[in-house]
Write a protein that holds these residues in place. Structure first.
Motif, PDB file in Angstrom:
ATOM      1  N   GLN A   1     140.002  25.768 -13.617  1.00 41.05           N
ATOM      2  CA  GLN A   1     139.847  27.205 -13.516  1.00 41.05           C
ATOM      3  C   GLN A   1     138.416  27.562 -13.891  1.00 41.05           C
ATOM      4  O   GLN A   1     137.839  26.988 -14.815  1.00 41.05           O
ATOM      5  CB  GLN A   1     140.822  27.887 -14.456  1.00 41.05           C
ATOM      6  CG  GLN A   1     140.915  29.373 -14.242  1.00 41.05           C
ATOM      7  CD  GLN A   1     142.009  29.977 -15.087  1.00 41.05           C
ATOM      8  OE1 GLN A   1     142.565  29.318 -15.943  1.00 41.05           O
ATOM      9  NE2 GLN A   1     142.297  31.234 -14.849  1.00 41.05           N
ATOM     10  N   ALA A   2     137.839  28.482 -13.170  1.00 40.40           N
ATOM     11  CA  ALA A   2     136.467  28.900 -13.435  1.00 40.40           C
ATOM     12  C   ALA A   2     136.383  29.548 -14.816  1.00 40.40           C
ATOM     13  O   ALA A   2     137.270  30.299 -15.208  1.00 40.40           O
ATOM     14  CB  ALA A   2     136.000  29.871 -12.376  1.00 40.40           C
ATOM     15  N   PRO A   3     135.313  29.251 -15.553  1.00 40.02           N
ATOM     16  CA  PRO A   3     135.162  29.874 -16.870  1.00 40.02           C
ATOM     17  C   PRO A   3     134.837  31.360 -16.745  1.00 40.02           C
ATOM     18  O   PRO A   3     134.348  31.821 -15.722  1.00 40.02           O
ATOM     19  CB  PRO A   3     133.987  29.109 -17.498  1.00 40.02           C
ATOM     20  CG  PRO A   3     133.272  28.496 -16.359  1.00 40.02           C
ATOM     21  CD  PRO A   3     134.261  28.290 -15.271  1.00 40.02           C
TER      22      PRO A   3
ATOM     23  N   ALA B   1     127.198  26.632 -14.181  1.00 39.76           N
ATOM     24  CA  ALA B   1     127.386  25.201 -13.932  1.00 39.76           C
ATOM     25  C   ALA B   1     128.612  24.966 -13.048  1.00 39.76           C
ATOM     26  O   ALA B   1     128.589  24.111 -12.161  1.00 39.76           O
ATOM     27  CB  ALA B   1     127.546  24.457 -15.255  1.00 39.76           C
ATOM     28  N   TYR B   2     129.668  25.720 -13.268  1.00 41.83           N
ATOM     29  CA  TYR B   2     130.878  25.604 -12.433  1.00 41.83           C
ATOM     30  C   TYR B   2     130.563  25.980 -10.993  1.00 41.83           C
ATOM     31  O   TYR B   2     130.955  25.285 -10.064  1.00 41.83           O
ATOM     32  CB  TYR B   2     131.970  26.507 -12.999  1.00 41.83           C
ATOM     33  CG  TYR B   2     133.219  26.538 -12.156  1.00 41.83           C
ATOM     34  CD1 TYR B   2     134.189  25.557 -12.297  1.00 41.83           C
ATOM     35  CD2 TYR B   2     133.428  27.539 -11.219  1.00 41.83           C
ATOM     36  CE1 TYR B   2     135.331  25.572 -11.518  1.00 41.83           C
ATOM     37  CE2 TYR B   2     134.569  27.567 -10.441  1.00 41.83           C
ATOM     38  CZ  TYR B   2     135.515  26.582 -10.595  1.00 41.83           C
ATOM     39  OH  TYR B   2     136.635  26.599  -9.820  1.00 41.83           O
ATOM     40  N   LYS B   3     129.823  27.048 -10.797  1.00 44.01           N
ATOM     41  CA  LYS B   3     129.481  27.478  -9.443  1.00 44.01           C
ATOM     42  C   LYS B   3     128.584  26.456  -8.753  1.00 44.01           C
ATOM     43  O   LYS B   3     128.743  26.193  -7.560  1.00 44.01           O
ATOM     44  CB  LYS B   3     128.806  28.843  -9.481  1.00 44.01           C
ATOM     45  CG  LYS B   3     129.772  29.968  -9.799  1.00 44.01           C
ATOM     46  CD  LYS B   3     129.061  31.296  -9.865  1.00 44.01           C
ATOM     47  CE  LYS B   3     130.033  32.397 -10.217  1.00 44.01           C
ATOM     48  NZ  LYS B   3     129.344  33.679 -10.398  1.00 44.01           N
TER      49      LYS B   3
ATOM     50  N   TYR C   1     125.588  23.843   1.900  1.00 42.01           N
ATOM     51  CA  TYR C   1     124.713  24.695   1.100  1.00 42.01           C
ATOM     52  C   TYR C   1     123.692  23.838   0.353  1.00 42.01           C
ATOM     53  O   TYR C   1     122.521  24.171   0.285  1.00 42.01           O
ATOM     54  CB  TYR C   1     125.544  25.512   0.112  1.00 42.01           C
ATOM     55  CG  TYR C   1     124.709  26.419  -0.770  1.00 42.01           C
ATOM     56  CD1 TYR C   1     124.316  27.668  -0.315  1.00 42.01           C
ATOM     57  CD2 TYR C   1     124.310  26.023  -2.032  1.00 42.01           C
ATOM     58  CE1 TYR C   1     123.556  28.500  -1.103  1.00 42.01           C
ATOM     59  CE2 TYR C   1     123.539  26.840  -2.831  1.00 42.01           C
ATOM     60  CZ  TYR C   1     123.163  28.079  -2.361  1.00 42.01           C
ATOM     61  OH  TYR C   1     122.396  28.902  -3.147  1.00 42.01           O
ATOM     62  N   ARG C   2     124.148  22.724  -0.205  1.00 41.42           N
ATOM     63  CA  ARG C   2     123.226  21.836  -0.924  1.00 41.42           C
ATOM     64  C   ARG C   2     122.167  21.259  -0.009  1.00 41.42           C
ATOM     65  O   ARG C   2     120.999  21.169  -0.368  1.00 41.42           O
ATOM     66  CB  ARG C   2     124.016  20.715  -1.590  1.00 41.42           C
ATOM     67  CG  ARG C   2     124.917  21.204  -2.687  1.00 41.42           C
ATOM     68  CD  ARG C   2     125.711  20.073  -3.273  1.00 41.42           C
ATOM     69  NE  ARG C   2     126.727  20.612  -4.173  1.00 41.42           N
ATOM     70  CZ  ARG C   2     127.659  19.907  -4.746  1.00 41.42           C
ATOM     71  NH1 ARG C   2     127.732  18.621  -4.523  1.00 41.42           N
ATOM     72  NH2 ARG C   2     128.531  20.466  -5.543  1.00 41.42           N
ATOM     73  N   GLU C   3     122.571  20.859   1.200  1.00 44.63           N
ATOM     74  CA  GLU C   3     121.607  20.319   2.158  1.00 44.63           C
ATOM     75  C   GLU C   3     120.588  21.380   2.552  1.00 44.63           C
ATOM     76  O   GLU C   3     119.405  21.095   2.689  1.00 44.63           O
ATOM     77  CB  GLU C   3     122.330  19.796   3.403  1.00 44.63           C
ATOM     78  CG  GLU C   3     123.124  18.536   3.164  1.00 44.63           C
ATOM     79  CD  GLU C   3     122.270  17.343   2.777  1.00 44.63           C
ATOM     80  OE1 GLU C   3     121.147  17.221   3.297  1.00 44.63           O
ATOM     81  OE2 GLU C   3     122.728  16.543   1.952  1.00 44.63           O
ATOM     82  N   ALA C   4     121.032  22.596   2.735  1.00 43.69           N
ATOM     83  CA  ALA C   4     120.118  23.679   3.108  1.00 43.69           C
ATOM     84  C   ALA C   4     119.134  23.970   1.980  1.00 43.69           C
ATOM     85  O   ALA C   4     117.972  24.288   2.233  1.00 43.69           O
ATOM     86  CB  ALA C   4     120.905  24.932   3.459  1.00 43.69           C
ATOM     87  N   GLN C   5     119.559  23.838   0.756  1.00 47.19           N
ATOM     88  CA  GLN C   5     118.670  24.089  -0.359  1.00 47.19           C
ATOM     89  C   GLN C   5     117.648  22.967  -0.539  1.00 47.19           C
ATOM     90  O   GLN C   5     116.546  23.197  -1.022  1.00 47.19           O
ATOM     91  CB  GLN C   5     119.480  24.255  -1.660  1.00 47.19           C
ATOM     92  CG  GLN C   5     120.335  25.483  -1.667  1.00 47.19           C
ATOM     93  CD  GLN C   5     119.524  26.754  -1.563  1.00 47.19           C
ATOM     94  OE1 GLN C   5     118.542  26.926  -2.253  1.00 47.19           O
ATOM     95  NE2 GLN C   5     119.929  27.628  -0.657  1.00 47.19           N
ATOM     96  N   ARG C   6     118.000  21.749  -0.161  1.00 41.69           N
ATOM     97  CA  ARG C   6     117.089  20.605  -0.296  1.00 41.69           C
ATOM     98  C   ARG C   6     115.970  20.622   0.734  1.00 41.69           C
ATOM     99  O   ARG C   6     114.863  20.194   0.456  1.00 41.69           O
ATOM    100  CB  ARG C   6     117.857  19.301  -0.159  1.00 41.69           C
ATOM    101  CG  ARG C   6     118.586  18.911  -1.396  1.00 41.69           C
ATOM    102  CD  ARG C   6     119.095  17.497  -1.286  1.00 41.69           C
ATOM    103  NE  ARG C   6     120.228  17.380  -2.168  1.00 41.69           N
ATOM    104  CZ  ARG C   6     121.454  17.088  -1.798  1.00 41.69           C
ATOM    105  NH1 ARG C   6     121.710  16.818  -0.548  1.00 41.69           N
ATOM    106  NH2 ARG C   6     122.429  17.027  -2.664  1.00 41.69           N
TER     107      ARG C   6
END
Length: 56
Positions: free
Chosen positions: A23-25, A36-38, A46-51
């Motif tokens: 569960q999200a904090p 950190a959870y997000k 999304y990670r590839e686009a940010q890299r």
């Protein structure tokens, strides 16, 4: 005996599934844990686009 075995198996499976869901904090109580959870639950796209360093 088979019904009891099936019931135990289903109960173990249900408890495993329920315990694996995190569960999200609460962001008001701990903003760093929420961030950190997000970050850890972002999609791979999304990670590839940010890299990538793409200039349009």
């Amino acid at each position: 005996m088979k019904n009891l075995r099936l019931l135990v198996f289903l109960a173990a499976g249900a408890s495993l599934i329920l315990s694996s869901c995190t569960q999200a904090p609460d962001p008001e109580k701990d903003p760093n844990a929420d961030a950190a959870y997000k970050r850890s639950h972002r999609s791979q796209e999304y990670r590839e686009a940010q890299r990538s360093n793409v200039n349009y």
